[in-house]
Design a protein around this motif. Structure first.
Motif, PDB file in Angstrom:
ATOM      1  N   LYS A 118      -0.578   4.495   0.779  1.00  0.00           N
ATOM      2  CA  LYS A 118      -1.068   5.223   1.952  1.00  0.00           C
ATOM      3  C   LYS A 118      -2.304   4.566   2.558  1.00  0.00           C
ATOM      4  N   GLN A 119      -3.166   4.002   1.700  1.00  0.00           N
ATOM      5  CA  GLN A 119      -4.465   3.516   2.149  1.00  0.00           C
ATOM      6  C   GLN A 119      -4.465   1.987   2.221  1.00  0.00           C
TER       7      GLN A 119
ATOM      8  N   GLY B 215      -8.345   4.450  -6.801  1.00  0.00           N
ATOM      9  CA  GLY B 215      -8.597   5.755  -6.204  1.00  0.00           C
ATOM     10  C   GLY B 215      -7.541   6.773  -6.574  1.00  0.00           C
ATOM     11  N   ASP B 216      -6.268   6.359  -6.594  1.00  0.00           N
ATOM     12  CA  ASP B 216      -5.192   7.268  -6.950  1.00  0.00           C
ATOM     13  C   ASP B 216      -5.288   7.683  -8.412  1.00  0.00           C
TER      14      ASP B 216
ATOM     15  N   ALA C  73       0.835  -1.205   0.000  1.00  0.00           N
ATOM     16  CA  ALA C  73       0.000   0.000   0.000  1.00  0.00           C
ATOM     17  C   ALA C  73       0.865   1.248   0.000  1.00  0.00           C
TER      18      ALA C  73
ATOM     19  N   GLU D  53      -6.868   0.955  -3.966  1.00  0.00           N
ATOM     20  CA  GLU D  53      -6.057   2.150  -3.754  1.00  0.00           C
ATOM     21  C   GLU D  53      -5.558   2.726  -5.074  1.00  0.00           C
TER      22      GLU D  53
ATOM     23  N   THR E 167      -6.251  -0.197   3.876  1.00  0.00           N
ATOM     24  CA  THR E 167      -7.551  -0.870   3.802  1.00  0.00           C
ATOM     25  C   THR E 167      -8.057  -0.909   2.369  1.00  0.00           C
ATOM     26  N   ARG E 168      -7.951   0.203   1.673  1.00  0.00           N
ATOM     27  CA  ARG E 168      -8.438   0.243   0.300  1.00  0.00           C
ATOM     28  C   ARG E 168      -7.577  -0.619  -0.624  1.00  0.00           C
TER      29      ARG E 168
ATOM     30  N   TYR F  58       3.770   1.284  -5.376  1.00  0.00           N
ATOM     31  CA  TYR F  58       2.934   0.234  -4.787  1.00  0.00           C
ATOM     32  C   TYR F  58       3.701  -1.096  -4.726  1.00  0.00           C
TER      33      TYR F  58
END
Length: 319
Positions: free
Chosen positions: A76-77, A136-137, A74, A133, A79-80, A153
């Motif tokens: 930063k996120q 989202g990014d 990950a 993630e 969970t995502r 990543y």
């Protein structure tokens, strides 16, 4: 002989179109995409879109990423990064901003009042499971080159340049995202910048159609009633390409300009209506709730078996 082949091809196309039952909403599309396109791909070699990760299915259309299968870490996120999400290869923001409905009230307004937007949002060719993630990014960024960006990543090869607002997918899917983008812009008469066209034309040439892309096209064609012509090579995007717009439709069934919206205005006559929030479906006869499902929650099915296959159950008050 050529005439016979043409006739047989035409008959095959007509039969496929007649049997096709494309999803009418994004919610329905995600369930169908899982069951009929990607169900057996969770542990395949190609993995999800951006990192090539394997995953396990969870719930109606979700998944949990196996980070060890692709060396994912990950950014930063955390969970995502652990879940799959359904990525619009051409973002909803991109095609939405070319529709008047978006200017009048954003995505929700488009879902309620614009059949072309709904068709684009639910188009299976444009959907692919992706690491949450990274999805989202990527946000609504165009595809581009991010050569100066260091890995973000772990071993995942997709890179996002936040400053330049560009996302460079891994090489293995560059051809697929290029041909998908061509399809969406061509089918719905969208405008693409010259710079984006040049990049995607280069990817289309450098990364030819793979056996999985052919199989994916075949599976989706059976549902949508037509193939991606940029995968079958019936069409080729070239400089100055003029879009066809064969996915553009005029208006929602049962709606007229300025008319007050009714609960079942977007449901074709005789279709079974499902509620995407409750996953309950209603028959056009014998079900009191048929006309009470909010238009934004409606999912239509051609048969009860189709509704049940998508995870819906019949309303308890149906006679």
């Amino acid at each position: 002989m050529k005439k016979l082949i043409y006739v047989l091809t035409l008959l095959l196309f007509v039969s496929q179109t007649a049997l096709a039952d494309p999803p009418s909403t994004f919610t329905e599309a995600k369930v169908i995409a899982k069951q009929k396109v990607y169900l057996d791909q969770a542990n395949s070699a190609q993995g999800e879109l951006y990192c090539g990760c394997k995953w396990t299915w969870v719930g109606q259309s979700g998944g949990r990423i196996d980070p060890n299968s692709c060396g994912l870490k990950a950014r930063k996120q955390a969970t995502r990064a652990q879940r799959t999400e359904w990525e619009h290869i051409v973002p909803a923001w991109t095609f939405g901003h070319q529709r008047q409905c978006w200017q009048n009230g954003g995505r929700e307004h488009c879902v309620d009042d614009d059949p072309i937007f709904r068709a684009m949002e639910a188009n299976l060719f444009n959907l692919y499971p992706a690491v949450g993630e990274v999805n989202g990014d990527r946000s609504n960024f165009n595809y581009g080159m991010a050569s100066a960006i260091v890995p973000q990543y772990g071993q995942c090869k997709t890179k996002v340049d936040f400053e330049q607002r560009a996302a460079e997918p891994r090489d293995e899917v560059k051809g697929l995202v290029a041909r998908t983008t061509f399809y969406m812009f061509d089918r719905y008469n969208l405008s693409m910048s010259r710079q984006q066209q040049q990049l995607l034309m280069a990817w289309d040439k450098q990364y030819p159609v793979t056996p999985w892309e052919q199989e994916r096209n075949k599976r989706i064609s059976a549902i949508m009633g037509h193939p991606n012509p940029f995968v079958t090579r019936e069409r080729t995007w070239t400089a100055g390409y003029k879009t066809v717009g064969d996915g553009v439709i005029s208006s929602l069934p049962g709606k007229t300009a300025g008319a007050k919206k009714t609960a079942d205005a977007s449901a074709p006559a005789g279709k079974i209506i499902g509620n995407s929030r409750s996953h309950v479906y209603h028959l056009p006869e014998g079900c009191p709730g048929y006309a009470q499902v909010s238009s934004k929650n409606q999912v239509t099915f051609a048969s009860e078996s189709a509704a049940q296959s998508a995870g819906y159950r019949k309303a308890g008050n149906c006679k």
